[in-house]
Scaffold this active site. Structure first.
Site, PDB file in Angstrom:
ATOM      1  N   LYS A  47       0.864  -1.187   0.000  1.00  0.00           N
ATOM      2  CA  LYS A  47       0.000   0.000   0.000  1.00  0.00           C
ATOM      3  C   LYS A  47       0.895   1.230   0.000  1.00  0.00           C
ATOM      4  O   LYS A  47       1.531   1.558   0.996  1.00  0.00           O
ATOM      5  CB  LYS A  47      -0.917   0.050   1.219  1.00  0.00           C
TER       6      LYS A  47
ATOM      7  N   GLU B 225       9.649   2.086  10.811  1.00  0.00           N
ATOM      8  CA  GLU B 225      10.691   3.104  10.663  1.00  0.00           C
ATOM      9  C   GLU B 225       9.978   4.438  10.511  1.00  0.00           C
ATOM     10  O   GLU B 225       9.178   4.619   9.590  1.00  0.00           O
ATOM     11  CB  GLU B 225      11.601   2.815   9.464  1.00  0.00           C
TER      12      GLU B 225
ATOM     13  N   CYS C 174      13.541  11.357   6.164  1.00  0.00           N
ATOM     14  CA  CYS C 174      13.542  11.058   7.595  1.00  0.00           C
ATOM     15  C   CYS C 174      14.931  11.190   8.187  1.00  0.00           C
ATOM     16  O   CYS C 174      15.084  11.369   9.401  1.00  0.00           O
ATOM     17  CB  CYS C 174      12.977   9.666   7.850  1.00  0.00           C
TER      18      CYS C 174
ATOM     19  N   GLU D  91      10.009  17.160  14.410  1.00  0.00           N
ATOM     20  CA  GLU D  91      10.354  16.987  13.001  1.00  0.00           C
ATOM     21  C   GLU D  91       9.561  17.958  12.138  1.00  0.00           C
ATOM     22  O   GLU D  91       8.336  18.039  12.257  1.00  0.00           O
ATOM     23  CB  GLU D  91      10.084  15.554  12.559  1.00  0.00           C
TER      24      GLU D  91
END
Length: 482
Positions: free
Chosen positions: A174, A249, A283, A383
């Site tokens: 997906k 992750e 990331c 972040e």
């Protein structure tokens, strides 16, 4: 306008919903590049059923035969590289050079795991009993759900799908909706390479609907997810109900420490590339530069000059930096810029949406540097996922290490120094799954493990390299008394 279909049991099929999401070029939002289906839970269930039905036969397929399909897939991706680059740039916004690097990464991953497929098996151990053979076998887990993000729309699916298939698992993939077209091109290559029906299935749609079904369906044996911490936590909780194997992750707040002995020109290049490459939408992007006070002013001057020198524009013209992927991502970046100003950080350069000419129809933002950032400010703790760098002054190595480790995430970290002792201490004490010396926080070798610590990861299994196969295999110990 073409609609990207689902791929279930070897057939490209329409969703039950009949609804689609239009993907636009983030550099030119007047240009629609295609539609992606908004699939239903029933679509996901059909994909899971196909994967479940195909699991036994694919697991019984000899490793070298599985590897041959992966190698052919890599070869087909290589043949189609230029077209894939165009699609990726148009859908996600990367520069042409960045997209070419990502597509090549996918090619290399399939070739790498093509070779590994023949090595998966096990080992013989010496038994303490006579007339007994003792062996350890590695067998596929079963049906794997791979839920992937938009920021690396072909590389991340590749580094989940390739080892899963190499190990003999079947997969339901997906992708993120805004990158679904690029993801479908990877599936096309696997289909054309001769992958048997049902072994790989592809369903587009929302995370709450399709992803939720993949995380909870009892026929799914393992879930590999890359994305935000918020969604990752939901996936983990959903999958835990029937004790699925889970690999997460997630995000990072990645530091680069610039020591007093660093070559400042080198440090500027390392931090700048890590902070503003791929528009900061990685990331592993460098979000914090932690700089010794004795070289602080020189570094700030250099990184401001670096940021202001970057050419920002549509990815197909191959500038230094492209747009953000969506209006929501751009808005999020601009919101953090406002928060940083309110908290008292000093805007050294950038800080605004780019407008005029080619910029008006795209999600462009200036490369942004904040100086005099306090480590406890939100801009230094959360972040951003955009081209925003916080520069934090410190008085020494101990403080730098404390600041580097003083966040919830622990994905990637680096130090720029010519002092071997500091380099080794940083490697030993940095709370991150990837630690680098005199290198940018971004960029990964495919044959070594990748993963984070703390809130950046489930801290269960690593991706890539030999370790990338561990998640997709389960150990069976065999005692054979003859």
């Amino acid at each position: 306008m073409a609609t990207t279909l689902n791929y279930i049991n070897g057939e490209w099929t329409e969703s039950e919903s009949g609804e689609t999401h239009t993907n636009y070029n983030p550099a030119d939002t007047t240009a629609a590049i295609g539609e992606v289906q908004s699939s239903t839970a029933a679509d996901a269930q059909r994909a899971i059923a196909a994967a479940d039905e195909a699991a036994s036969e694919w697991a019984a397929t000899p490793g070298p035969e599985r590897g041959a399909v992966l190698r052919e897939t890599g070869d087909l991706l290589a043949e189609r590289k230029e077209s894939l680059v165009e699609t990726l740039v148009s859908e996600e916004g990367k520069t042409r050079a960045e997209a070419a690097g990502e597509v090549q990464r996918a090619i290399d991953i399939f070739h790498y795991y093509a070779g590994k497929a023949a090595d998966i098996g096990g080992e013989i151990k010496e038994s303490s009993a006579r007339d007994t053979t003792l062996s350890v076998r590695e067998e596929p887990v079963g049906v794997v759900a791979a839920i992937t993000p938009w920021n690396y729309p072909i590389a991340i699916p590749a580094w989940k799908v390739a080892p899963a298939l190499a190990a003999g698992n079947t997969v339901v993939l997906k992708p993120a909706t805004v990158a679904g077209i690029t993801g479908s091109k990877l599936v096309e290559a696997l289909d054309d390479a001769g992958l048997p029906d049902g072994v790989l299935n592809f369903v587009t749609g929302s995370g709450s609907v399709v992803g939720g079904e993949l995380s909870t369906d009892e026929r799914v044996d393992a879930v590999s997810f890359t994305g935000s911490e918020t969604v990752g936590d939901i996936v983990y909780q959903d999958a835990a109900d029937d004790q699925k194997r889970v690999q997460l992750e997630m995000g990072g707040k990645n530091p680069t420490v610039v020591a007093e002995d660093a070559d400042i020109d080198e440090a500027v290049e390392i931090v700048g590339a890590g902070a503003f490459g791929v528009t900061g939408q990685a990331c592993t992007a460098c979000s914090r530069a932690i700089v010794h006070e004795s070289v602080y002013d020189e570094f700030v001057s250099g990184i401001v000059e670096y940021a202001e020198s970057l050419d920002v524009g549509p990815g197909l013209t191959d500038p230094d930096m492209g747009p953000q992927v969506t209006q929501a991502e751009l808005d999020g970046t601009l919101e953090y810029i406002d928060i940083a100003r309110e908290e008292g950080a000093q805007l050294a350069t950038g800080g605004s949406r780019l407008t005029g000419g080619d910029y008006d129809d795209g999600y462009f933002v200036e490369p942004t540097v904040f100086s005099d950032v306090d480590p406890e400010m939100r801009i230094a703790q959360e972040e951003v996922f955009g081209p925003v760098l916080s520069v934090i002054p410190v008085s020494g190595f101990e403080e730098a290490l404390d600041v580097a480790n003083g966040v919830e995430q622990g994905l990637s970290a680096s130090i720029v120094t010519e002092n071997l002792r500091k380099a080794h201490r940083f490697v030993d004490e940095a709370e991150a799954g990837v630690v680098k010396t005199n290198e940018k926080t971004t960029g990964l070798e495919l044959h070594v493990p990748f993963g984070g610590m703390k809130a950046s990861s489930s801290e269960t299994y690593r991706e890539q390299g030999d370790a990338g196969l561990d998640f997709y295999t389960i150990t069976k110990t065999v005692y054979l008394n003859y």
